[in-house]
Design a protein around this motif. Structure first.
Motif, PDB file in Angstrom:
ATOM      1  N   CYS A  72       0.827  -1.209   0.000  1.00 29.84           N
ATOM      2  CA  CYS A  72       0.000   0.000   0.000  1.00 29.84           C
ATOM      3  C   CYS A  72       0.861   1.259   0.000  1.00 29.84           C
ATOM      4  CB  CYS A  72      -0.899  -0.019   1.232  1.00 29.84           C
ATOM      5  SG  CYS A  72      -1.900   1.461   1.408  1.00 29.84           S
ATOM      6  N   ASN A  73       0.463   2.217  -0.815  1.00 32.51           N
ATOM      7  CA  ASN A  73       1.220   3.480  -0.839  1.00 32.51           C
ATOM      8  C   ASN A  73       0.460   4.591  -0.133  1.00 32.51           C
ATOM      9  OD1 ASN A  73      -0.800   4.113  -2.570  1.00 32.51           O
ATOM     10  ND2 ASN A  73       0.511   4.822  -4.241  1.00 32.51           N
ATOM     11  N   GLN A  74      -0.590   4.218   0.629  1.00 33.67           N
ATOM     12  CA  GLN A  74      -1.435   5.266   1.207  1.00 33.67           C
ATOM     13  C   GLN A  74      -0.685   6.143   2.218  1.00 33.67           C
ATOM     14  OE1 GLN A  74      -6.030   5.756   2.485  1.00 33.67           O
ATOM     15  NE2 GLN A  74      -5.415   4.102   1.212  1.00 33.67           N
ATOM     16  N   ARG A  75       0.307   5.549   2.893  1.00 34.00           N
ATOM     17  CA  ARG A  75       1.070   6.352   3.853  1.00 34.00           C
ATOM     18  C   ARG A  75       1.818   7.481   3.166  1.00 34.00           C
ATOM     19  NH1 ARG A  75       2.317   4.271   8.914  1.00 34.00           N
ATOM     20  NH2 ARG A  75       4.462   4.939   8.914  1.00 34.00           N
ATOM     21  N   ASN A  76       2.159   7.254   1.894  1.00 35.43           N
ATOM     22  CA  ASN A  76       2.912   8.290   1.176  1.00 35.43           C
ATOM     23  C   ASN A  76       2.023   9.348   0.546  1.00 35.43           C
ATOM     24  OD1 ASN A  76       5.294   6.954   1.760  1.00 35.43           O
ATOM     25  ND2 ASN A  76       5.025   5.579   0.025  1.00 35.43           N
ATOM     26  N   ILE A  77       0.705   9.125   0.582  1.00 27.78           N
ATOM     27  CA  ILE A  77      -0.180  10.117  -0.038  1.00 27.78           C
ATOM     28  C   ILE A  77      -1.090  10.745   1.017  1.00 27.78           C
ATOM     29  CG2 ILE A  77      -0.147   9.141  -2.349  1.00 27.78           C
ATOM     30  CD1 ILE A  77      -2.839   7.812  -1.725  1.00 27.78           C
ATOM     31  N   VAL A  78      -0.639  10.630   2.294  1.00 27.32           N
ATOM     32  CA  VAL A  78      -1.427  11.190   3.388  1.00 27.32           C
ATOM     33  C   VAL A  78      -1.720  12.660   3.113  1.00 27.32           C
ATOM     34  CG1 VAL A  78      -1.354  11.867   5.816  1.00 27.32           C
ATOM     35  CG2 VAL A  78      -0.611   9.597   5.130  1.00 27.32           C
ATOM     36  N   GLY A  79      -2.993  12.994   3.240  1.00 26.09           N
ATOM     37  CA  GLY A  79      -3.381  14.392   3.060  1.00 26.09           C
ATOM     38  C   GLY A  79      -3.637  14.753   1.612  1.00 26.09           C
ATOM     39  N   GLN A  80      -3.222  13.871   0.688  1.00 25.79           N
ATOM     40  CA  GLN A  80      -3.417  14.207  -0.733  1.00 25.79           C
ATOM     41  C   GLN A  80      -4.701  13.617  -1.292  1.00 25.79           C
ATOM     42  OE1 GLN A  80       0.088  13.321  -3.089  1.00 25.79           O
ATOM     43  NE2 GLN A  80       1.369  13.681  -1.315  1.00 25.79           N
ATOM     44  N   GLN A 126       4.451   1.790  -7.073  1.00 21.90           N
ATOM     45  CA  GLN A 126       5.652   2.564  -6.748  1.00 21.90           C
ATOM     46  C   GLN A 126       5.590   3.068  -5.315  1.00 21.90           C
ATOM     47  OE1 GLN A 126       6.017   5.748  -9.562  1.00 21.90           O
ATOM     48  NE2 GLN A 126       7.510   4.641 -10.777  1.00 21.90           N
ATOM     49  N   ASP A 127       6.745   3.296  -4.737  1.00 19.78           N
ATOM     50  CA  ASP A 127       6.843   3.888  -3.394  1.00 19.78           C
ATOM     51  C   ASP A 127       6.192   3.027  -2.329  1.00 19.78           C
ATOM     52  OD1 ASP A 127       8.080   6.116  -4.559  1.00 19.78           O
ATOM     53  OD2 ASP A 127       6.129   7.035  -4.973  1.00 19.78           O
ATOM     54  N   THR A 128       6.317   1.722  -2.478  1.00 16.04           N
ATOM     55  CA  THR A 128       5.814   0.808  -1.448  1.00 16.04           C
ATOM     56  C   THR A 128       6.959  -0.106  -1.008  1.00 16.04           C
ATOM     57  OG1 THR A 128       5.184  -0.852  -3.091  1.00 16.04           O
ATOM     58  CG2 THR A 128       3.473   0.726  -2.439  1.00 16.04           C
ATOM     59  N   GLU A 129       6.774  -0.730   0.129  1.00 10.94           N
ATOM     60  CA  GLU A 129       7.773  -1.694   0.598  1.00 10.94           C
ATOM     61  C   GLU A 129       7.864  -2.872  -0.377  1.00 10.94           C
ATOM     62  OE1 GLU A 129      10.003  -1.398   2.662  1.00 10.94           O
ATOM     63  OE2 GLU A 129      10.718  -3.463   2.779  1.00 10.94           O
ATOM     64  N   LEU A 130       6.728  -3.201  -0.980  1.00 11.03           N
ATOM     65  CA  LEU A 130       6.730  -4.296  -1.948  1.00 11.03           C
ATOM     66  C   LEU A 130       7.620  -3.959  -3.147  1.00 11.03           C
ATOM     67  CD1 LEU A 130       5.375  -7.038  -1.910  1.00 11.03           C
ATOM     68  CD2 LEU A 130       3.516  -6.100  -3.262  1.00 11.03           C
ATOM     69  N   ALA A 131       7.585  -2.706  -3.570  1.00 13.11           N
ATOM     70  CA  ALA A 131       8.437  -2.264  -4.679  1.00 13.11           C
ATOM     71  C   ALA A 131       9.912  -2.390  -4.272  1.00 13.11           C
ATOM     72  CB  ALA A 131       8.097  -0.828  -5.069  1.00 13.11           C
ATOM     73  N   ASN A 132      10.221  -2.031  -3.017  1.00 14.06           N
ATOM     74  CA  ASN A 132      11.607  -2.178  -2.540  1.00 14.06           C
ATOM     75  C   ASN A 132      12.025  -3.641  -2.561  1.00 14.06           C
ATOM     76  OD1 ASN A 132      11.658   0.532  -2.016  1.00 14.06           O
ATOM     77  ND2 ASN A 132      11.156   0.320   0.162  1.00 14.06           N
ATOM     78  N   LEU A 133      11.117  -4.506  -2.099  1.00 15.25           N
ATOM     79  CA  LEU A 133      11.428  -5.936  -2.058  1.00 15.25           C
ATOM     80  C   LEU A 133      11.626  -6.483  -3.475  1.00 15.25           C
ATOM     81  CD1 LEU A 133       8.817  -6.883   0.688  1.00 15.25           C
ATOM     82  CD2 LEU A 133      11.293  -7.216   0.889  1.00 15.25           C
ATOM     83  N   TYR A 134      10.820  -6.001  -4.395  1.00 19.23           N
ATOM     84  CA  TYR A 134      10.924  -6.425  -5.802  1.00 19.23           C
ATOM     85  C   TYR A 134      12.247  -5.941  -6.401  1.00 19.23           C
ATOM     86  CZ  TYR A 134       9.953  -6.533 -10.813  1.00 19.23           C
ATOM     87  OH  TYR A 134      10.038  -6.751 -12.158  1.00 19.23           O
TER      88      TYR A 134
END
Ligand code: SF4
Length: 233
Positions: free
Chosen positions: A17-25, A189-197
């Motif tokens: 989930c990338n929701q933490r990176n779009i907080v407030g948006q 993009q910008d998720t932990e899963l993307a980092n793991l990938y």
């Protein structure tokens, strides 16, 4: 009609989930948005509203700020008798007697749980913050209130495999949901899963593998007369 309710400020950090990176948006609909959307639905559905539900999706409806949640539910009140009821989705660990009783008083008729997996190790690796037993407990409470139960699963999560995904489906079947949704994992993009990938620690299913698995799951649920819901209901 469906409204997406983002969980701005979500304290969790699920790998996908990338929701933490779009907080407030992410735009948060308010009571007026609910009223307007329902009015449009009433106009377009005409006499068929009794078959339709007002839906709040976004994954964590019962975890959002209580005052805000009640504002949205209150906005449905003038129209609710024209509809079949309200459908919403939430986290398994955000269900208890108090909240389900409250939701029932607003004519919530269907609750979908984002269970994602019934394998505790997969849930932990993907930092879901709940266990398979939380799913079982939430299912029991929802059924006790006579509310339609939906379960959502993700296939091919980090740490999962065909065996574990089929195990999840088998555990779902034991819980006798009215509906299921199957979401093949997508790397954003910008998720932990993307980092793991990117670090080659996570190898997603190929398209062919995913199709093969999902077709097995569909047959499994169909053979148990469990309705599979596609995106958009
Ligand atoms: S998927 Fe996880 S991190 Fe994203 S909003 Fe839902 S609970 Fe929060």
């Amino acid at each position: 009609m469906a409204l997406f309710i983002p969980h701005n400020g979500c304290p969790h950090k699920c790998t996908f989930c990338n929701q933490r990176n779009i907080v407030g948006q992410a735009y948060q609909p308010n009571a007026d948005d609910v009223t307007n959307a329902v009015k449009i639905a009433v106009d377009s559905l005409k006499e068929n509203t009794k078959e339709a539900e007002i839906a709040f999706f976004g994954g964590s409806f019962t975890a959002i700020d209580r005052e805000y949640m009640l504002e949205l539910l209150d906005a449905t009140k003038p129209f609710i008798n024209s509809f079949k009821g309200i459908r919403l989705s939430t986290r398994p660990d955000c269900i208890d007697d108090e909240i389900v009783s409250l939701l029932k008083s607003y004519k919530v008729t269907s609750i979908e749980l984002g269970a994602q997996s019934m394998d505790d190790e997969v849930l932990k690796l993907n930092e879901r913050g709940h266990t398979a037993d939380d799913v079982r407990n939430a299912c029991r409470i929802i059924k006790n209130y006579g509310i339609s139960l939906g379960l959502q699963m993700m296939t091919g999560l980090y740490g999962s495999d065909f065996y574990k995904d089929i195990y999840t489906a088998d555990e779902f079947i034991k819980l006798r949901p009215d509906t299921v949704r199957i979401y093949p994992t997508v790397i954003m993009q910008d998720t932990e899963l993307a980092n793991l990938y990117n670090s080659k620690k996570f190898i997603p299913y190929t398209l062919e593998q995913s199709v093969e698995l999902c077709s097995k799951l569909i047959l499994k649920f169909k053979s148990e007369n469990i309705r599979i819901i596609r995106l958009g209901l």
